[in-house]
Design a protein around this motif. Sequence first.
Motif, PDB file in Angstrom:
ATOM      1  N   HIS A 165      -0.462  10.464  12.539  1.00  0.00           N
ATOM      2  CA  HIS A 165      -0.491   9.080  12.048  1.00  0.00           C
ATOM      3  C   HIS A 165       0.681   8.803  11.125  1.00  0.00           C
ATOM      4  O   HIS A 165       0.497   8.567   9.927  1.00  0.00           O
ATOM      5  N   PRO A 166       1.914   8.764  11.695  1.00  0.00           N
ATOM      6  CA  PRO A 166       3.078   8.539  10.827  1.00  0.00           C
ATOM      7  C   PRO A 166       3.086   7.154  10.201  1.00  0.00           C
ATOM      8  O   PRO A 166       3.779   6.917   9.219  1.00  0.00           O
ATOM      9  N   GLU A 167       2.265   6.233  10.762  1.00  0.00           N
ATOM     10  CA  GLU A 167       2.235   4.867  10.223  1.00  0.00           C
ATOM     11  C   GLU A 167       1.502   4.787   8.884  1.00  0.00           C
ATOM     12  O   GLU A 167       1.693   3.839   8.119  1.00  0.00           O
ATOM     13  N   ALA A 168       0.658   5.781   8.614  1.00  0.00           N
ATOM     14  CA  ALA A 168      -0.164   5.701   7.404  1.00  0.00           C
ATOM     15  C   ALA A 168       0.641   6.095   6.167  1.00  0.00           C
ATOM     16  O   ALA A 168       1.430   7.039   6.206  1.00  0.00           O
ATOM     17  N   ALA A 208      -3.592  18.993   5.229  1.00  0.00           N
ATOM     18  CA  ALA A 208      -3.126  17.660   5.645  1.00  0.00           C
ATOM     19  C   ALA A 208      -1.819  17.324   4.934  1.00  0.00           C
ATOM     20  O   ALA A 208      -0.897  16.749   5.537  1.00  0.00           O
ATOM     21  N   ASP A 209      -1.709  17.694   3.668  1.00  0.00           N
ATOM     22  CA  ASP A 209      -0.468  17.409   2.937  1.00  0.00           C
ATOM     23  C   ASP A 209       0.706  18.195   3.538  1.00  0.00           C
ATOM     24  O   ASP A 209       1.808  17.664   3.688  1.00  0.00           O
ATOM     25  N   ILE A 210       0.454  19.429   3.902  1.00  0.00           N
ATOM     26  CA  ILE A 210       1.525  20.274   4.463  1.00  0.00           C
ATOM     27  C   ILE A 210       1.990  19.723   5.816  1.00  0.00           C
ATOM     28  O   ILE A 210       3.185  19.727   6.115  1.00  0.00           O
ATOM     29  N   GLN A 258       4.119  10.584   2.909  1.00  0.00           N
ATOM     30  CA  GLN A 258       2.685  10.266   3.009  1.00  0.00           C
ATOM     31  C   GLN A 258       1.916  11.013   1.914  1.00  0.00           C
ATOM     32  O   GLN A 258       2.242  12.168   1.615  1.00  0.00           O
ATOM     33  N   SER A 259       0.923  10.348   1.342  1.00  0.00           N
ATOM     34  CA  SER A 259       0.141  11.045   0.313  1.00  0.00           C
ATOM     35  C   SER A 259      -1.244  11.387   0.867  1.00  0.00           C
ATOM     36  O   SER A 259      -1.764  10.687   1.741  1.00  0.00           O
ATOM     37  N   VAL A 260      -1.788  12.483   0.359  1.00  0.00           N
ATOM     38  CA  VAL A 260      -3.139  12.904   0.752  1.00  0.00           C
ATOM     39  C   VAL A 260      -4.001  12.900  -0.504  1.00  0.00           C
ATOM     40  O   VAL A 260      -3.604  13.429  -1.547  1.00  0.00           O
ATOM     41  N   ILE A 261      -5.169  12.290  -0.383  1.00  0.00           N
ATOM     42  CA  ILE A 261      -6.044  12.102  -1.552  1.00  0.00           C
ATOM     43  C   ILE A 261      -7.395  12.742  -1.269  1.00  0.00           C
ATOM     44  O   ILE A 261      -7.978  12.539  -0.200  1.00  0.00           O
ATOM     45  N   LEU A 262      -7.875  13.513  -2.240  1.00  0.00           N
ATOM     46  CA  LEU A 262      -9.228  14.074  -2.161  1.00  0.00           C
ATOM     47  C   LEU A 262     -10.083  13.252  -3.136  1.00  0.00           C
ATOM     48  O   LEU A 262      -9.884  13.337  -4.348  1.00  0.00           O
ATOM     49  N   GLN A 312      -4.152  12.860  -5.990  1.00  0.00           N
ATOM     50  CA  GLN A 312      -3.254  13.269  -4.897  1.00  0.00           C
ATOM     51  C   GLN A 312      -3.214  14.802  -4.809  1.00  0.00           C
ATOM     52  O   GLN A 312      -3.079  15.487  -5.821  1.00  0.00           O
ATOM     53  N   ILE A 313      -3.313  15.311  -3.599  1.00  0.00           N
ATOM     54  CA  ILE A 313      -3.214  16.759  -3.366  1.00  0.00           C
ATOM     55  C   ILE A 313      -1.795  17.012  -2.879  1.00  0.00           C
ATOM     56  O   ILE A 313      -1.399  16.570  -1.791  1.00  0.00           O
ATOM     57  N   SER A 314      -1.053  17.711  -3.685  1.00  0.00           N
ATOM     58  CA  SER A 314       0.365  17.873  -3.396  1.00  0.00           C
ATOM     59  C   SER A 314       0.723  19.357  -3.442  1.00  0.00           C
ATOM     60  O   SER A 314       0.591  19.986  -4.488  1.00  0.00           O
ATOM     61  N   VAL A 315       1.128  19.884  -2.317  1.00  0.00           N
ATOM     62  CA  VAL A 315       1.492  21.308  -2.248  1.00  0.00           C
ATOM     63  C   VAL A 315       3.001  21.403  -2.472  1.00  0.00           C
ATOM     64  O   VAL A 315       3.768  20.712  -1.793  1.00  0.00           O
TER      65      VAL A 315
END
Length: 445
Positions: free
Chosen positions: A141-144, A159-161, A167-171, A422-425
């Motif tokens: 989903h590159p649009e998200a 998902a973040d990796i 794109q950001s991933v949120i838990l 935000q979950i950021s690796v």
Amino acid sequence: MSSVHELIRGAAAREAAGSERPGRPASAPHRRPIALRTTGKVSACDTELASDPWAIDTKPGYGPGASVEDVIPGTAPRQGPLPERYTRASDEQLDEWITAAKAELGDRVRILGHFYQRDEIVKYADFVGDSFMLAQAAKQHPEAESFVFCGVHFMAETADILSGPDQSVILPNLAAGCSMADMATIEQVEACWNELTAALGPAAESDLQPVIPVTYMNSSAAIKAFCGRNGGIVCTSSNARTVLEWAFERGQRVVFFPDQHLGRNTAKAMGIPEELMPLWRPHLALGGNTAEQLRDSKVILWNGFCSVHKRFTVAQIEQARADYPGVRVIVHPECPAPVVEAADGAGSTEYIRKEVEAAEPGTVLAIGTEINLVNRLQQQRPDLTIFCLDPVVCPCSTMYRIHPAYLAWTLESLLAGQVPNQISVSESVAGDSRIALERMLAAKP
Ligand code: 13P
Ligand code: SF4
């Protein structure tokens, strides 16, 4: 004696009746219970299951549910307090806010949900799947701009990796970890590797590496990166056999983190005898083994387990077969080996979903996996009889932490231009993890 099916059904019916139960918070008169609660004959594993997550988020431990007894590492993320707007809202208000925020955010935000999430969350998810499918979804989903990950911490890290750099991933609730993933730390894994490789010595005449590290998706990004750096790979419960075959094309043996049961069940199904699968206990020298046992081994199993799936027993299967002659028993491969062997089939959550989808009307299915998925499958197929093997209601305590109040807070924060939780690796870890994950995605049966 009542059957397991009747017990679970009775609890669901009582929950649906939504009666005046003691302990209902006065501030939230319209809120439905979080999980099936116990009255009468059905019991839950922890009375605190009736509490709202923010009442337990600040306390040490994983919270009520199957992993309540597990030791939580001091470094595990904790959730900060949620604004009262959300903790005092009724179900109806939360639903209104989530629906409105989701509509306004549109394609900018994708909500991903694991099969073990509660129905009150699943109903808002754009995509629901097992951990392999959710990892793929994060790539697709590159649009998200953002993924709101309704699952647990290691899934959000993955998902973040795999998602794009912008794109950001949120838990939605940082307390949604996984007790099994926490059973292996990167320090322990590195110490194990150093001891193990010293005990095994260099590769002999063979081109094969002495040992290939394989980690289950249910592990930290740091452990995935360790596998990527050391010629290893990630697996999920849907591709563990394919991944072990990949590993045996490259190595003489495998060290498998952190779920001993998935490792053992998969290797046994490949014909590897259990005697060649020593257990590595991280606090003991050589994991509690002799150097000879390690040299003779084929799969070295980390001493981790899932507290949800550890609850399933052969006695429960025998009871189900006695109650329902002809019952089909299917379990998740995180269950202990005797349970998997006594079952008629074992596989990932998606495998279980497909088995139910393909069942002939009238089929009776006893399932050994998390209660939220089992109950949803029964609701989706009222023409089947489906029940959880465990008569005690005991959800995954960390999946359970994602409550609609957290989802409403997350979506409204995004609308206000903030990115919460935000979950950021870090790229130094993400780069090597991606290698191990991409090897998994490329490995074909
Ligand atoms: P699946 O890979 O089958 O979705 O399982 C993930 C999990 O955490 C099971 O406990
Ligand atoms: Fe972790 Fe078990 Fe919960 Fe899965 S069900 S997230 S393995 S604790």
